[in-house]
Design a protein around this motif. Structure first.
Motif, PDB file in Angstrom:
ATOM      1  N   ARG A  34      78.660 114.836  86.031  1.00  0.00           N
ATOM      2  CA  ARG A  34      80.012 114.657  86.570  1.00  0.00           C
ATOM      3  C   ARG A  34      80.697 113.403  86.027  1.00  0.00           C
ATOM      4  O   ARG A  34      81.886 113.464  85.678  1.00  0.00           O
ATOM      5  CB  ARG A  34      79.984 114.657  88.107  1.00  0.00           C
ATOM      6  CG  ARG A  34      81.357 114.533  88.760  1.00  0.00           C
ATOM      7  CD  ARG A  34      82.242 115.734  88.421  1.00  0.00           C
ATOM      8  NE  ARG A  34      83.617 115.571  88.836  1.00  0.00           N
ATOM      9  CZ  ARG A  34      84.205 116.303  89.775  1.00  0.00           C
ATOM     10  NH1 ARG A  34      83.536 117.242  90.419  1.00  0.00           N
ATOM     11  NH2 ARG A  34      85.460 116.102  90.078  1.00  0.00           N
ATOM     12  N   PRO A  35      80.029 112.269  85.901  1.00  0.00           N
ATOM     13  CA  PRO A  35      80.719 111.093  85.353  1.00  0.00           C
ATOM     14  C   PRO A  35      81.200 111.309  83.910  1.00  0.00           C
ATOM     15  O   PRO A  35      82.256 110.810  83.531  1.00  0.00           O
ATOM     16  CB  PRO A  35      79.677 109.975  85.424  1.00  0.00           C
ATOM     17  CG  PRO A  35      78.730 110.400  86.491  1.00  0.00           C
ATOM     18  CD  PRO A  35      78.679 111.907  86.408  1.00  0.00           C
ATOM     19  N   VAL A  36      80.448 112.052  83.119  1.00  0.00           N
ATOM     20  CA  VAL A  36      80.856 112.354  81.745  1.00  0.00           C
ATOM     21  C   VAL A  36      82.085 113.260  81.773  1.00  0.00           C
ATOM     22  O   VAL A  36      83.052 113.051  81.033  1.00  0.00           O
ATOM     23  CB  VAL A  36      79.702 113.001  80.949  1.00  0.00           C
ATOM     24  CG1 VAL A  36      80.167 113.473  79.582  1.00  0.00           C
ATOM     25  CG2 VAL A  36      78.540 112.025  80.817  1.00  0.00           C
ATOM     26  N   PHE A  37      82.066 114.266  82.624  1.00  0.00           N
ATOM     27  CA  PHE A  37      83.217 115.155  82.793  1.00  0.00           C
ATOM     28  C   PHE A  37      84.461 114.364  83.199  1.00  0.00           C
ATOM     29  O   PHE A  37      85.532 114.531  82.614  1.00  0.00           O
ATOM     30  CB  PHE A  37      82.903 116.227  83.843  1.00  0.00           C
ATOM     31  CG  PHE A  37      84.105 116.986  84.314  1.00  0.00           C
ATOM     32  CD1 PHE A  37      84.671 117.974  83.528  1.00  0.00           C
ATOM     33  CD2 PHE A  37      84.679 116.705  85.543  1.00  0.00           C
ATOM     34  CE1 PHE A  37      85.788 118.684  83.959  1.00  0.00           C
ATOM     35  CE2 PHE A  37      85.789 117.403  85.981  1.00  0.00           C
ATOM     36  CZ  PHE A  37      86.348 118.388  85.190  1.00  0.00           C
ATOM     37  N   ASP A  38      84.322 113.508  84.197  1.00  0.00           N
ATOM     38  CA  ASP A  38      85.470 112.736  84.684  1.00  0.00           C
ATOM     39  C   ASP A  38      86.047 111.858  83.577  1.00  0.00           C
ATOM     40  O   ASP A  38      87.268 111.753  83.434  1.00  0.00           O
ATOM     41  CB  ASP A  38      85.068 111.879  85.885  1.00  0.00           C
ATOM     42  CG  ASP A  38      84.787 112.704  87.129  1.00  0.00           C
ATOM     43  OD1 ASP A  38      85.267 113.853  87.234  1.00  0.00           O
ATOM     44  OD2 ASP A  38      84.059 112.197  88.009  1.00  0.00           O
ATOM     45  N   ARG A  39      85.200 111.244  82.784  1.00  0.00           N
ATOM     46  CA  ARG A  39      85.659 110.404  81.672  1.00  0.00           C
ATOM     47  C   ARG A  39      86.360 111.244  80.604  1.00  0.00           C
ATOM     48  O   ARG A  39      87.386 110.847  80.063  1.00  0.00           O
ATOM     49  CB  ARG A  39      84.474 109.628  81.091  1.00  0.00           C
ATOM     50  CG  ARG A  39      84.881 108.496  80.201  1.00  0.00           C
ATOM     51  CD  ARG A  39      83.733 107.538  79.892  1.00  0.00           C
ATOM     52  NE  ARG A  39      82.673 108.174  79.142  1.00  0.00           N
ATOM     53  CZ  ARG A  39      81.406 108.277  79.563  1.00  0.00           C
ATOM     54  NH1 ARG A  39      81.039 107.797  80.726  1.00  0.00           N
ATOM     55  NH2 ARG A  39      80.503 108.852  78.803  1.00  0.00           N
ATOM     56  N   ALA A  40      85.819 112.424  80.320  1.00  0.00           N
ATOM     57  CA  ALA A  40      86.432 113.309  79.327  1.00  0.00           C
ATOM     58  C   ALA A  40      87.829 113.741  79.760  1.00  0.00           C
ATOM     59  O   ALA A  40      88.779 113.715  78.971  1.00  0.00           O
ATOM     60  CB  ALA A  40      85.543 114.536  79.096  1.00  0.00           C
ATOM     61  N   VAL A  41      87.976 114.122  81.012  1.00  0.00           N
ATOM     62  CA  VAL A  41      89.281 114.544  81.528  1.00  0.00           C
ATOM     63  C   VAL A  41      90.266 113.382  81.497  1.00  0.00           C
ATOM     64  O   VAL A  41      91.425 113.545  81.110  1.00  0.00           O
ATOM     65  CB  VAL A  41      89.138 115.129  82.958  1.00  0.00           C
ATOM     66  CG1 VAL A  41      90.491 115.274  83.640  1.00  0.00           C
ATOM     67  CG2 VAL A  41      88.414 116.471  82.905  1.00  0.00           C
ATOM     68  N   ALA A  42      89.810 112.206  81.878  1.00  0.00           N
ATOM     69  CA  ALA A  42      90.691 111.034  81.914  1.00  0.00           C
ATOM     70  C   ALA A  42      91.220 110.662  80.533  1.00  0.00           C
ATOM     71  O   ALA A  42      92.297 110.078  80.423  1.00  0.00           O
ATOM     72  CB  ALA A  42      89.956 109.847  82.530  1.00  0.00           C
ATOM     73  N   ASN A  43      90.489 111.016  79.494  1.00  0.00           N
ATOM     74  CA  ASN A  43      90.868 110.630  78.135  1.00  0.00           C
ATOM     75  C   ASN A  43      91.370 111.795  77.295  1.00  0.00           C
ATOM     76  O   ASN A  43      91.327 111.732  76.059  1.00  0.00           O
ATOM     77  CB  ASN A  43      89.681 109.949  77.455  1.00  0.00           C
ATOM     78  CG  ASN A  43      89.403 108.604  78.082  1.00  0.00           C
ATOM     79  OD1 ASN A  43      90.207 107.694  77.971  1.00  0.00           O
ATOM     80  ND2 ASN A  43      88.281 108.486  78.767  1.00  0.00           N
TER      81      ASN A  43
END
Length: 144
Positions: A34-43
């Motif tokens: 989930r943290p990787v997903f959240d970072r990907a969406v944010a960028n």
């Protein structure tokens, strides 16, 4: 045809739905943390597809907004496939003002070549010039 709304409003995204699909059902991001997903969406520039009051599709573009874009994480939920929603999602992605005039627009697909070919995507003109570092099982078997 049912009304389909496609937009880039992050506040409209059902991030839990998108995360569940990618991490549990997709062939390319299974096990995505989930943290990787959240970072990907944010960028990324994210597109949500909505009908009947809920999100039914998603696409994400990684871009510098000037010369290059890479299309990733495109899906329509299984219950909504076969109604032309993926084509409409692609039309919206390619029409976005921040994605005009790019020198290169790339994607990787294992099974949707026909969809993307309709929008001008082809095999690389010079495949020998492309290189990659690819770790397809990184989320399933992370290195220690």
């Amino acid at each position: 045809m049912t009304t389909l709304k496609i937009c880039t409003d992050r506040t409209a995204l059902d991030l839990d739905l998108v995360y569940r699909f990618l991490s549990e059902q997709s062939s390319w991001a299974r096990g995505l943390p989930r943290p990787v997903f959240d970072r990907a969406v944010a960028n990324s520039l994210c597109f949500g597809a909505y009908t009947n009051g809920g999100q039914i599709g998603f696409a994400r573009v990684v871009t510098d907004g000037a010369t290059f874009a890479n299309l990733v994480d495109v899906f329509v939920l299984p219950a909504y496939r076969g109604h032309g929603y993926s084509k409409r999602l692609m039309e919206a992605v390619l029409a976005h003002p921040d994605l005009q005039g790019l020198r290169r627009f790339t994607l990787a697909t294992g099974d949707a070549h026909g969809l993307y070919a309709r929008f001008g995507f082809t095999a690389p003109l010079r495949p020998a010039s492309l290189m990659e570092r690819y770790f397809p099982e990184i989320y399933v078997y992370p290195s220690s």
